[in-house]
Design a protein around this motif. Sequence first.
Motif, PDB file in Angstrom:
ATOM      1  N   ASP A   1     162.264 184.899  84.776  1.00 53.74           N
ATOM      2  CA  ASP A   1     162.828 183.550  84.283  1.00 53.74           C
ATOM      3  C   ASP A   1     162.581 183.724  82.873  1.00 53.74           C
ATOM      4  OD1 ASP A   1     162.753 181.275  83.455  1.00 53.74           O
ATOM      5  OD2 ASP A   1     161.263 180.278  84.705  1.00 53.74           O
ATOM      6  N   PRO A   2     163.661 183.631  81.882  1.00 47.06           N
ATOM      7  CA  PRO A   2     163.704 183.747  80.577  1.00 47.06           C
ATOM      8  C   PRO A   2     162.601 182.864  79.932  1.00 47.06           C
ATOM      9  CG  PRO A   2     165.684 183.180  81.294  1.00 47.06           C
ATOM     10  CD  PRO A   2     165.004 183.275  82.438  1.00 47.06           C
ATOM     11  N   THR A   3     162.565 181.498  80.533  1.00 50.28           N
ATOM     12  CA  THR A   3     161.672 180.381  79.960  1.00 50.28           C
ATOM     13  C   THR A   3     160.087 180.915  80.057  1.00 50.28           C
ATOM     14  OG1 THR A   3     161.466 179.102  82.048  1.00 50.28           O
ATOM     15  CG2 THR A   3     163.330 178.661  80.645  1.00 50.28           C
ATOM     16  N   LEU A   4     159.949 181.653  80.696  1.00 53.36           N
ATOM     17  CA  LEU A   4     158.460 182.330  80.659  1.00 53.36           C
ATOM     18  C   LEU A   4     158.276 183.517  80.036  1.00 53.36           C
ATOM     19  CD1 LEU A   4     157.690 181.695  84.523  1.00 53.36           C
ATOM     20  CD2 LEU A   4     157.027 180.344  82.735  1.00 53.36           C
ATOM     21  N   ARG A   5     159.459 184.298  79.878  1.00 54.09           N
ATOM     22  CA  ARG A   5     159.518 185.409  79.283  1.00 54.09           C
ATOM     23  C   ARG A   5     159.306 185.387  77.653  1.00 54.09           C
ATOM     24  NH1 ARG A   5     163.928 188.616  81.650  1.00 54.09           N
ATOM     25  NH2 ARG A   5     165.184 187.602  79.684  1.00 54.09           N
ATOM     26  N   ARG A   6     160.149 184.435  77.314  1.00 48.23           N
ATOM     27  CA  ARG A   6     160.387 184.336  75.844  1.00 48.23           C
ATOM     28  C   ARG A   6     158.991 183.977  75.449  1.00 48.23           C
ATOM     29  NH1 ARG A   6     164.388 183.317  72.160  1.00 48.23           N
ATOM     30  NH2 ARG A   6     163.379 181.675  71.405  1.00 48.23           N
ATOM     31  N   PRO A   7     158.346 183.011  75.698  1.00 50.22           N
ATOM     32  CA  PRO A   7     157.123 182.519  75.139  1.00 50.22           C
ATOM     33  C   PRO A   7     156.170 183.863  74.804  1.00 50.22           C
ATOM     34  CG  PRO A   7     157.502 181.076  76.798  1.00 50.22           C
ATOM     35  CD  PRO A   7     158.533 182.171  76.859  1.00 50.22           C
TER      36      PRO A   7
ATOM     37  N   THR B   1     150.833 177.324  74.733  1.00 53.71           N
ATOM     38  CA  THR B   1     151.682 175.913  74.992  1.00 53.71           C
ATOM     39  C   THR B   1     152.400 176.142  76.159  1.00 53.71           C
ATOM     40  OG1 THR B   1     153.282 176.807  73.690  1.00 53.71           O
ATOM     41  CG2 THR B   1     151.809 175.526  72.630  1.00 53.71           C
ATOM     42  N   LYS B   2     152.765 177.101  76.749  1.00 61.08           N
ATOM     43  CA  LYS B   2     153.743 177.261  77.972  1.00 61.08           C
ATOM     44  C   LYS B   2     152.748 177.042  79.172  1.00 61.08           C
ATOM     45  CE  LYS B   2     157.070 177.400  80.262  1.00 61.08           C
ATOM     46  NZ  LYS B   2     158.305 176.814  80.149  1.00 61.08           N
ATOM     47  N   ILE B   3     151.417 177.564  79.146  1.00 62.14           N
ATOM     48  CA  ILE B   3     150.521 177.424  80.199  1.00 62.14           C
ATOM     49  C   ILE B   3     150.214 176.081  80.163  1.00 62.14           C
ATOM     50  CG2 ILE B   3     148.228 177.865  80.981  1.00 62.14           C
ATOM     51  CD1 ILE B   3     148.319 180.510  79.590  1.00 62.14           C
ATOM     52  N   TRP B   4     149.933 175.322  79.100  1.00 60.24           N
ATOM     53  CA  TRP B   4     149.577 173.869  78.809  1.00 60.24           C
ATOM     54  C   TRP B   4     150.932 173.045  79.704  1.00 60.24           C
ATOM     55  CZ3 TRP B   4     152.566 170.290  75.750  1.00 60.24           C
ATOM     56  CH2 TRP B   4     151.969 169.133  75.698  1.00 60.24           C
ATOM     57  N   SER B   5     152.145 173.621  79.418  1.00 58.03           N
ATOM     58  CA  SER B   5     153.254 172.706  79.826  1.00 58.03           C
ATOM     59  C   SER B   5     153.209 172.682  81.437  1.00 58.03           C
ATOM     60  CB  SER B   5     154.516 173.254  79.263  1.00 58.03           C
ATOM     61  OG  SER B   5     154.829 174.285  79.772  1.00 58.03           O
ATOM     62  N   LEU B   6     152.795 173.777  81.815  1.00 57.32           N
ATOM     63  CA  LEU B   6     152.816 174.196  83.607  1.00 57.32           C
ATOM     64  C   LEU B   6     151.971 173.127  84.029  1.00 57.32           C
ATOM     65  CD1 LEU B   6     153.225 178.129  83.514  1.00 57.32           C
ATOM     66  CD2 LEU B   6     154.988 175.816  84.108  1.00 57.32           C
ATOM     67  N   PHE B   7     150.872 172.590  83.509  1.00 57.40           N
ATOM     68  CA  PHE B   7     149.968 171.612  83.841  1.00 57.40           C
ATOM     69  C   PHE B   7     150.660 170.059  83.690  1.00 57.40           C
ATOM     70  CE2 PHE B   7     147.301 175.034  84.200  1.00 57.40           C
ATOM     71  CZ  PHE B   7     146.612 174.727  85.322  1.00 57.40           C
ATOM     72  N   GLN B   8     151.702 169.787  82.804  1.00 63.02           N
ATOM     73  CA  GLN B   8     152.216 168.638  82.920  1.00 63.02           C
ATOM     74  C   GLN B   8     153.072 168.342  84.069  1.00 63.02           C
ATOM     75  OE1 GLN B   8     150.315 168.609  80.260  1.00 63.02           O
ATOM     76  NE2 GLN B   8     151.505 167.107  79.585  1.00 63.02           N
ATOM     77  N   TYR B   9     153.439 166.934  84.435  1.00 62.45           N
ATOM     78  CA  TYR B   9     153.847 166.757  85.642  1.00 62.45           C
ATOM     79  C   TYR B   9     155.449 167.455  85.975  1.00 62.45           C
ATOM     80  CZ  TYR B   9     155.586 163.891  89.716  1.00 62.45           C
ATOM     81  OH  TYR B   9     156.045 163.708  90.922  1.00 62.45           O
ATOM     82  N   PRO B  10     155.759 167.916  86.795  1.00 66.10           N
ATOM     83  CA  PRO B  10     154.994 168.335  88.148  1.00 66.10           C
ATOM     84  C   PRO B  10     154.209 169.538  87.846  1.00 66.10           C
ATOM     85  CG  PRO B  10     157.379 168.939  88.422  1.00 66.10           C
ATOM     86  CD  PRO B  10     157.159 168.585  86.873  1.00 66.10           C
TER      87      PRO B  10
ATOM     88  N   PRO C   1     150.236 175.008  89.101  1.00 65.57           N
ATOM     89  CA  PRO C   1     149.124 175.738  88.839  1.00 65.57           C
ATOM     90  C   PRO C   1     149.184 177.130  89.252  1.00 65.57           C
ATOM     91  CG  PRO C   1     148.790 174.185  90.668  1.00 65.57           C
ATOM     92  CD  PRO C   1     150.293 173.815  90.162  1.00 65.57           C
ATOM     93  N   HIS C   2     149.912 177.484  90.260  1.00 69.41           N
ATOM     94  CA  HIS C   2     149.941 178.982  90.708  1.00 69.41           C
ATOM     95  C   HIS C   2     151.059 179.710  89.508  1.00 69.41           C
ATOM     96  CE1 HIS C   2     148.529 178.430  94.473  1.00 69.41           C
ATOM     97  NE2 HIS C   2     149.238 177.300  94.640  1.00 69.41           N
ATOM     98  N   LEU C   3     152.008 179.223  88.973  1.00 68.64           N
ATOM     99  CA  LEU C   3     152.479 179.875  87.884  1.00 68.64           C
ATOM    100  C   LEU C   3     151.705 179.782  86.429  1.00 68.64           C
ATOM    101  CD1 LEU C   3     155.337 181.100  87.776  1.00 68.64           C
ATOM    102  CD2 LEU C   3     156.138 178.986  86.927  1.00 68.64           C
ATOM    103  N   ALA C   4     150.877 178.707  86.267  1.00 74.52           N
ATOM    104  CA  ALA C   4     149.926 178.863  85.344  1.00 74.52           C
ATOM    105  C   ALA C   4     149.068 179.689  85.313  1.00 74.52           C
ATOM    106  CB  ALA C   4     149.405 177.538  85.044  1.00 74.52           C
ATOM    107  N   ALA C   5     148.590 180.053  86.609  1.00 75.04           N
ATOM    108  CA  ALA C   5     147.450 180.906  86.846  1.00 75.04           C
ATOM    109  C   ALA C   5     147.965 182.413  86.734  1.00 75.04           C
ATOM    110  CB  ALA C   5     147.073 180.930  88.004  1.00 75.04           C
ATOM    111  N   ALA C   6     149.353 182.704  87.113  1.00 74.54           N
ATOM    112  CA  ALA C   6     149.981 184.004  86.723  1.00 74.54           C
ATOM    113  C   ALA C   6     150.250 184.215  85.459  1.00 74.54           C
ATOM    114  CB  ALA C   6     151.130 184.076  87.643  1.00 74.54           C
TER     115      ALA C   6
END
Lengths: 353, 575
Positions: free
Chosen positions: B65-71, B249-258, B261-266
């Motif tokens: 996923d480029p939106t996860l890779r780029r950060p 900031t990406k980790i933080w955004s993964l806790f915004q709705y919806p 958590p699994h992705l944030a942990a990874a």
Amino acid sequence: MSFLELSGLSKRYGPLTVVNNVSLSVERGHVVCLLGPSGCGKTTTLRMIAGFADPNDGEIRVDGKVISAPSGSLPPERRNMSMIFQSYALWPHMTVRENVAYGLQLRKLDKRKIQELVDNILATAKLSNLAERYPGELSGGQQQRVSLARALVVEPNILLLDEPLSNLDSNLREEMRFEIRRLHDQYRYTTIYVTHDQAEAMTTADVVVIMNGGSVEQVGSPEDIYERPISEFVARFMGGSNILRGRALDHRTVDCGGVKLVCANEAPQKDDQVAVSIRQHTITIATQRPEEPTNWAEGVVVRNVYLGANRDYVIELASGERIRVVTSTSSPVENGRTVWCHLPPEHCRILTS
Amino acid sequence: MMSTRAGLSVPAIKVSVDWSKPLFAALAALLVALVLLPLSWLIFYAITDDTAKLTLSNFAGLVSDPTLRRPFVIAIGMSLGVGALSCLFATPLAWLVSRTDMPGRSIIRAFVTASFVTPPFLGAIAWEILAAPNSGVLNAIYRWMFDLDPYEHLFDIYTIEGLVFAISCYTFPYVFTLVSNALDRVPSDLEEASAIQGAPLFTTLRRITIPLVMPALLAGTLVAILQALTMFGSPAILALPAGFHVITTKIWSLFQYPAKPHLAAAISVPLLMFAVLLIWTQKKILGRRGYTTLGAKSGAPRLIALGRWTWLAWGFAGALLLLTVILPYLALIETALTRTVGQRLTFDSFTLHHFHFVFFEFSATSLAMRNTFLLGVMTATLGTAIALVTAYIASRNVVKGGWILGYLATVPIAIPGIVLGVGLFLAYSNSFVPLYGTLWILLIAFLTIEMPAAYQQFSSAFKSVHVELEEASRILGATRMTALRTITAPILRSNAVATWCFIFIGTIRELSAMILLTTADTKLVSVIIYDLNESGDLGAISVLGLMLLIVSFAIITVANRLPVFGGAKLISLRG
Ligand SMILES: Nc1ncnc2c1ncn2[C@@H]1O[C@H](COP(=O)(O)OP(=O)(O)OP(=O)(O)O)[C@@H](O)[C@H]1O
Ligand SMILES: [Mg+2]
């Protein structure tokens, strides 16, 4: 049964055995000195008695009750002992008075009683006018006396001292040596005193224990140790002796490079290789050949030094060995003269090696 | 035991129960829980999906996923930039301060301390006020000077360059402290030997001095990189408006709705690994023999006379301090005292409106201040006590394996704040231990974060207290606990006060871990500042920020008067 007994005590750090099968009995009220070279396990033995270290083998008993054993030990705070540390370990944030009163406060005595006992001990230790000072403001000797007072005020059953004088200069050391003995004679605590200075041991101890490499070499009165060493190590460690090697001709006679010596004690076995020690000041020098050659050694004076009270000779024997002889200053013998040295049988001692 | 004490006036000792063993067991359990619980939950979430089935798909997403890779790419680039810029700021300044006769060296050191104490998120906001493309004060001045159109601007802080700059202003002190300490210890005879052989100053510098301080320089740079990589506040303030994410900031955004958590942990796992790697490298560099032998001091270093270069030196130092401390502080002060951002402060525009708003109108602030103060005091007190006892057990080998406790206490140094936040959220928001939404979870987070620095303080302090001091009290009848309370702790009291102060300061400026853990009822001042930034209320922020700074400086001044204070101990403060 003695008051304090160590039996078969051993301590290992990893593969290293630093105290090896030490047994010792101490009578109530005696001063026992542990004497030995650096690293021989004196401090470790003392720390086991204090309860700071557990033995790997053996046990320590006080009044017949086991206080240290490999299976578990009484913690130091329950032993009613006192210890004087090599570093004095005075608490820098407390005044002299507070340092001394600490142990009494732990015993929950009332304030007046504490005050009285502290005042007494401070007077005895000649510290009354320093009571409100901090340890940082005291000289070495004064700190030493505070640490003595702090240890004595709780009236311990056993007093442990770890090289208490090693940080002092030699004048002060001599003075404190007698001070410790004086305080002991006044209070008569059973005392274990660790040192590597033999003069200190001689002046303070009732019993001297010579340690070497973690084991006990000899136990005896200062006189025993000095006059009747049983091993080469003890004789060398105490100093002031000549040590000659030879072969036992029979139980009492040793042949040391052609010199026949009759000795005061018995050799273990005929034909054994043994060493004989003889104190430097028991040897006499003659300039005439003696009639009976036994216990006489022929040699040449290679050095003679005038020491004021006596004269110090180095004599090279026919075998090439050199011995030292200390005699009175009368009738000097000059270098290069052939002399005969008398080694009196009652002072020749056969040693185990 | 011995009952035969006839004729003696002092009774035999009756020792109370020794609580040390149970206490130590409890402490071990606590440290294990503090450190291992959040990490275990983090790993568990990272390798499972919503139905608790084992999966590696979370990690697969990081790659595909480029939106996860780029950060990741941006964050690493940004951190390297921060490392380089911090070096560039700090090294010449450290040399000038330690090795030359430049006047005003202690003033410069004081300013560097000020930059150290400034929370980076506050600095980022100050730079927003100064260099936002439209409203920024510096841009306004630029337009006024050259009479330009309203949309012309010289600086734009909402860029990756702006972000790197705004972070470096507050990370360069890490490099500065290490390098200037190392420079202070370079034996001057080495330099003199080179100078005597006719080498000019710059040759001596290049051939002798710089190689000798290289380990310190590298280590400091790694700390700056680590700080940048794990920082949440500054990127959130400057990168989000610019439209890009870094890892935090990406980790933080993964806790915004919806929430995912699994992705944030990874995504937290690689960040954690980077941090561990950086810390490990830094330890290795500083632990090398060549560096420690430098510690043997041989005479005071010889100061180099700058002569006519003094002006140049002051130009550099002055510009640096202007950018990192003076301008941002002025911006905050002006914004706090005027009604709109960018307004000149005059007698007419002066207003206490923002103070009134913060202290009397805005209901959230009084609650946040109370929470912050309460948590600061609790964390500092508990943390100091726990660190003291842990260091005692570890350094005195009280129980077998006591050193493990010391090791556990230093582990959190390698856990980035936001990763800890994720771990704690996962560990304590479930129905087993529902602490989320209470102050307890924040207390746990603060204790974990502050433990390494506090522990290291005491652990080095214990090395200076002779064991025999404790043994002397035990043989007289004190249990371990009594000896610790009556002898060791009082001897270490100035260390304890210093540790308390630094935990307190560290607590009130912490944002990275807290951003995921606070709720409406458990807001903190730092989080309120971040919230107010989202709503653009810079006046109120300035008031709160200045308050934070004043409290911090007051405490530092107190701690500084203690005999054992040393600059290096600030190293573990986080942004
Ligand atoms: N905690 C320890 N771990 C490992 N080895 C130790 C430890 N304590 C002591 N030793 C070793 O045990 C040996 C005996 O030490 P000890 O301190 O008892 O000697 P000592 O007779 O008191 O010597 P000194 O006269 O120098 O004080 C030494 O070789 C020392 O290195
Ligand atoms: Mg010793």
